[in-house]
Design a protein around this motif. Structure first.
Motif, PDB file in Angstrom:
ATOM      1  N   LYS A  59       0.780  -1.093  -0.025  1.00 63.42           N
ATOM      2  CA  LYS A  59      -0.016   0.017   0.107  1.00 63.42           C
ATOM      3  C   LYS A  59       0.851   1.349   0.020  1.00 63.42           C
ATOM      4  CE  LYS A  59      -0.509   0.549   5.064  1.00 63.42           C
ATOM      5  NZ  LYS A  59      -1.101   0.864   6.007  1.00 63.42           N
ATOM      6  N   THR A  86       0.288   5.643   1.306  1.00 65.74           N
ATOM      7  CA  THR A  86      -0.536   6.587   1.799  1.00 65.74           C
ATOM      8  C   THR A  86      -0.026   7.712   1.284  1.00 65.74           C
ATOM      9  OG1 THR A  86       1.027   7.213   3.561  1.00 65.74           O
ATOM     10  CG2 THR A  86      -0.735   5.519   3.839  1.00 65.74           C
ATOM     11  N   ASP A 127       3.118   8.733   2.847  1.00 60.16           N
ATOM     12  CA  ASP A 127       4.404   8.227   1.989  1.00 60.16           C
ATOM     13  C   ASP A 127       4.764   8.572   0.745  1.00 60.16           C
ATOM     14  OD1 ASP A 127       4.328   5.932   4.009  1.00 60.16           O
ATOM     15  OD2 ASP A 127       2.899   4.872   2.931  1.00 60.16           O
ATOM     16  N   TYR A 156      -5.769   5.053   2.161  1.00 64.37           N
ATOM     17  CA  TYR A 156      -4.388   4.394   1.642  1.00 64.37           C
ATOM     18  C   TYR A 156      -4.849   3.741   0.123  1.00 64.37           C
ATOM     19  CZ  TYR A 156      -6.254  -0.097   3.133  1.00 64.37           C
ATOM     20  OH  TYR A 156      -7.038  -1.022   3.564  1.00 64.37           O
ATOM     21  N   TYR A 157      -3.674   3.564  -0.415  1.00 65.96           N
ATOM     22  CA  TYR A 157      -4.123   3.038  -1.837  1.00 65.96           C
ATOM     23  C   TYR A 157      -3.201   1.827  -2.118  1.00 65.96           C
ATOM     24  CZ  TYR A 157      -5.404   8.002  -2.339  1.00 65.96           C
ATOM     25  OH  TYR A 157      -5.794   9.254  -2.295  1.00 65.96           O
TER      26      TYR A 157
END
Length: 108
Positions: free
Chosen positions: A56, A58, A61, A96-97
């Motif tokens: 993931k 964010t 990040d 998040y991704y």
């Protein structure tokens, strides 16, 4: 082979001719070559590779690895969601991704 690869959600095979003929199949769609061909910026490529490695990414990040503001990170991540590369999860401060599932099934 190319349409079968697309149906399976994997990159198109690479055909090489060097003292014979070979076909290279890649199982990971989100590699640097593919992302460059898709027209992603270097910082977006870094984000996708980070998400692939860490599971993931964010906004924080992304800001750290790309050295950008929160607003720029948000725009870039939104662009990756729009391109069906990343998928947004969570709500508010927990967003998040993750890499989008790219396996397509044919309904013929």
């Amino acid at each position: 082979m190319q349409s079968a690869s697309a149906d399976a959600g994997i990159p198109e095979p690479v055909f090489q001719e060097d003292q014979g003929f070979s076909v290279i199949f890649r199982k990971d769609m989100f590699n640097r070559d593919y992302l460059v061909r898709e027209g992603l910026s270097e910082r977006q490529i870094s984000a996708v590779l980070y998400a692939r490695e860490n599971g993931k990414i964010t906004n924080a990040d992304y800001q750290r690895i790309a050295d950008v503001s929160a607003a720029t990170a948000r725009r870039d991540l939104k662009n990756l969601v729009g391109r069906n590369i990343l998928e947004m999860k969570g709500v508010r401060k927990g967003i998040y991704y993750v890499l989008k599932n790219t396996v397509h099934t044919s309904s013929t």
